[in-house]
Motif scaffolding. Structure first.
Motif, PDB file in Angstrom:
ATOM      1  N   SER A   1      43.834  31.271  33.938  1.00 11.79           N
ATOM      2  CA  SER A   1      43.402  30.596  32.721  1.00 11.79           C
ATOM      3  C   SER A   1      44.551  29.803  32.109  1.00 11.79           C
ATOM      4  N   LEU A   2      44.247  28.624  31.583  1.00  9.90           N
ATOM      5  CA  LEU A   2      45.256  27.836  30.885  1.00  9.90           C
ATOM      6  C   LEU A   2      45.672  28.501  29.580  1.00  9.90           C
ATOM      7  N   SER A   3      44.905  29.506  29.157  1.00 13.71           N
ATOM      8  CA  SER A   3      45.244  30.240  27.934  1.00 13.71           C
ATOM      9  C   SER A   3      46.261  31.352  28.186  1.00 13.71           C
ATOM     10  N   GLY A   4      46.650  31.535  29.441  1.00 15.64           N
ATOM     11  CA  GLY A   4      47.724  32.472  29.732  1.00 15.64           C
ATOM     12  C   GLY A   4      47.325  33.753  30.425  1.00 15.64           C
ATOM     13  N   TYR A   5      48.334  34.574  30.645  1.00 11.81           N
ATOM     14  CA  TYR A   5      48.202  35.822  31.392  1.00 11.81           C
ATOM     15  C   TYR A   5      47.171  36.772  30.807  1.00 11.81           C
ATOM     16  N   GLU A   6      47.255  37.024  29.507  1.00 12.98           N
ATOM     17  CA  GLU A   6      46.338  37.982  28.883  1.00 12.98           C
ATOM     18  C   GLU A   6      44.889  37.518  29.004  1.00 12.98           C
ATOM     19  N   ALA A   7      44.661  36.216  28.864  1.00 15.54           N
ATOM     20  CA  ALA A   7      43.305  35.677  28.975  1.00 15.54           C
ATOM     21  C   ALA A   7      42.779  35.816  30.398  1.00 15.54           C
ATOM     22  N   THR A   8      43.630  35.573  31.374  1.00 16.46           N
ATOM     23  CA  THR A   8      43.226  35.717  32.774  1.00 16.46           C
ATOM     24  C   THR A   8      42.892  37.165  33.087  1.00 16.46           C
ATOM     25  N   LYS A   9      43.741  38.062  32.632  1.00 18.34           N
ATOM     26  CA  LYS A   9      43.519  39.491  32.875  1.00 18.34           C
ATOM     27  C   LYS A   9      42.243  39.966  32.185  1.00 18.34           C
ATOM     28  N   ALA A  10      42.008  39.484  30.969  1.00 17.32           N
ATOM     29  CA  ALA A  10      40.801  39.868  30.232  1.00 17.32           C
ATOM     30  C   ALA A  10      39.547  39.383  30.949  1.00 17.32           C
ATOM     31  N   ALA A  11      39.599  38.150  31.467  1.00 17.83           N
ATOM     32  CA  ALA A  11      38.451  37.603  32.199  1.00 17.83           C
ATOM     33  C   ALA A  11      38.166  38.415  33.451  1.00 17.83           C
ATOM     34  N   LEU A  12      39.218  38.843  34.137  1.00 17.44           N
ATOM     35  CA  LEU A  12      39.050  39.667  35.338  1.00 17.44           C
ATOM     36  C   LEU A  12      38.426  41.015  34.985  1.00 17.44           C
ATOM     37  N   HIS A  13      38.935  41.653  33.948  1.00 12.17           N
ATOM     38  CA  HIS A  13      38.401  42.958  33.540  1.00 12.17           C
ATOM     39  C   HIS A  13      36.948  42.840  33.078  1.00 12.17           C
ATOM     40  N   LYS A  14      36.630  41.786  32.368  1.00 12.18           N
ATOM     41  CA  LYS A  14      35.260  41.570  31.887  1.00 12.18           C
ATOM     42  C   LYS A  14      34.312  41.405  33.068  1.00 12.18           C
ATOM     43  N   THR A  15      34.750  40.661  34.076  1.00 17.03           N
ATOM     44  CA  THR A  15      33.910  40.477  35.261  1.00 17.03           C
ATOM     45  C   THR A  15      33.729  41.790  36.009  1.00 17.03           C
ATOM     46  N   GLN A  16      34.775  42.583  36.093  1.00 16.99           N
ATOM     47  CA  GLN A  16      34.671  43.900  36.735  1.00 16.99           C
ATOM     48  C   GLN A  16      33.606  44.759  36.047  1.00 16.99           C
TER      49      GLN A  16
END
Length: 374
Positions: free
Chosen positions: A129-144
């Protein structure tokens, strides 16, 4: 005075170029070098494994995320990490405008490397995510969480990401969930030899994935019950618990002058990987127009670009980067099978599984981020 090389982007291409310059060119260049790495995220995301990482419990965060500043710290004052996003390039003054958490700043360069890659055209965690590490990690966890809870799942698109994610979900949940892959194409993995597409088709069926071809997903709408309604080109509608689109990526090139881009937003490069129409600007990876956006080409381009910069910094002429080799593709099909192509030849499942599908390359991330593999 040190010659400043600014690298925009710290994913695969950006990190490969940065570490090769810092490990090799730093010793051979005619002038002192400073490498400035600009990235909107503090952590590299090994998104090659995202198709398996969306399955809860399969890949822990530490296997797909790694600190970029920690990997650059070894070079001390020769490497500078800037957390931010490029918003503009002034070519005449050789300056990059960067939006950082503390405000906009200007960064001068002698050589500019564009390695900003592309992003997903949705919220799925296929790209950083262009919003950074935390946003990318959150998106991954949400998809899980969504994958775990859903009873009906539709994957849209039958490129490598679509086929691989559908296969991973089918491998884990095929007997307990209704998993469907929908593609507008007449075969999976458009453009590959028919034998490769047929093999992938048969393996998905074994994993209890229903494949619908020649059908486009026209729209997706959230329902009041928290589900997703899909409108299909055949006039039908589907209501599913989870929809995972894998179609469409957007080049991260909005900050560049339009004259440097093709009609798709990709950076136009010449045979040396120099950006056409711009002095002292180079590019590599998914952002370029010279090859498909695949890791194998990204890695080759980054290595070639680093070699050419090394030559230029030593007062020598760059060499041609050849793009006319046989097309290559490897596609994992769950955790035990795979397929792929080399030119018009279908590669054995065991070979692709061993090289890619077995681990999806997560063991290579530490070497990439630390520079050990440079």
């Amino acid at each position: 005075m040190a010659k400043t090389i600014v690298i925009l982007g710290a994913s695969y291409a950006g990190l490969i170029v940065a570490h090769k310059l810092l490990k090799h060119s730093l010793k051979t260049a005619k002038e002192e070098l400073k490498v400035v790495v600009v990235s909107p995220t503090t952590h590299h995301y090994w998104n090659l494994a995202s198709v398996r990482a969306i399955i809860p419990g399969q890949i822990p965060d530490e296997k797909v995320f790694s600190s970029i500043p920690d990997g650059l710290a070894q070079y001390k004052e020769s490497a500078v990490f800037v957390l931010g996003t490029a918003t503009g390039v002034d070519i005449p003054s050789k300056t990059v405008l960067i939006k950082t958490p503390s405000g906009e700043q200007k960064q001068a360069y002698d050589i500019l490397v564009i390695a900003t890659g592309c992003r997903s055209d949705d919220d799925a965690p296929w790209k950083s995510s262009l919003s950074g590490y935390e946003a990318t990690k959150a998106a991954l966890h949400k998809t899980q969480e969504h994958v775990k809870a859903a009873k009906t799942i539709v994957v849209g698109g039958a490129g490598p990401t679509g086929v691989e994610s559908a296969a991973e979900i089918g491998f884990e949940y095929g007997k307990n969930k209704e998993v469907t892959l929908i593609t507008a194409g007449s075969q999976l993995l458009t453009g590959v030899p028919p034998s490769v597409a047929t093999f992938a088709d048969n393996e998905l069926k074994k994993l209890h994935v229903n494949v619908i071809k020649d059908t486009k997903i026209i729209s997706s709408t959230s329902t009041t019950e928290g589900k997703t309604e899909l409108a299909l080109s055949n006039g039908e509608k589907m209501v599913v618990d989870l929809y995972l689109p894998t179609i469409g990526v957007i080049p991260n090139s909005e900050f560049l002058p339009k004259s440097l881009l093709d009609d798709k937003g990709n950076v136009m490069v010449d045979q040396y990987l120099k950006v056409k129409g711009a002095e002292d600007i180079w590019a590599a990876g998914d952002i370029t127009d010279c090859q498909p956006a695949q890791y194998i080409y990204c890695e080759k381009q980054a290595g070639a670009l680093a070699r050419n910069l090394d030559l230029v910094l030593s007062g020598k002429e760059p060499v041609v980067y050849k793009t006319d080799g046989a097309p290559i593709m490897g596609v994992s099909l769950g955790r035990s099978r795979a397929t792929g192509r080399f030119g018009n030849m279908k590669m054995p499942s065991l070979v692709i599984w061993f090289v890619k599908g077995r681990t999806l390359g997560v063991q290579n991330m530490p070497g990439l981020v630390s520079g050990a593999s440079a």
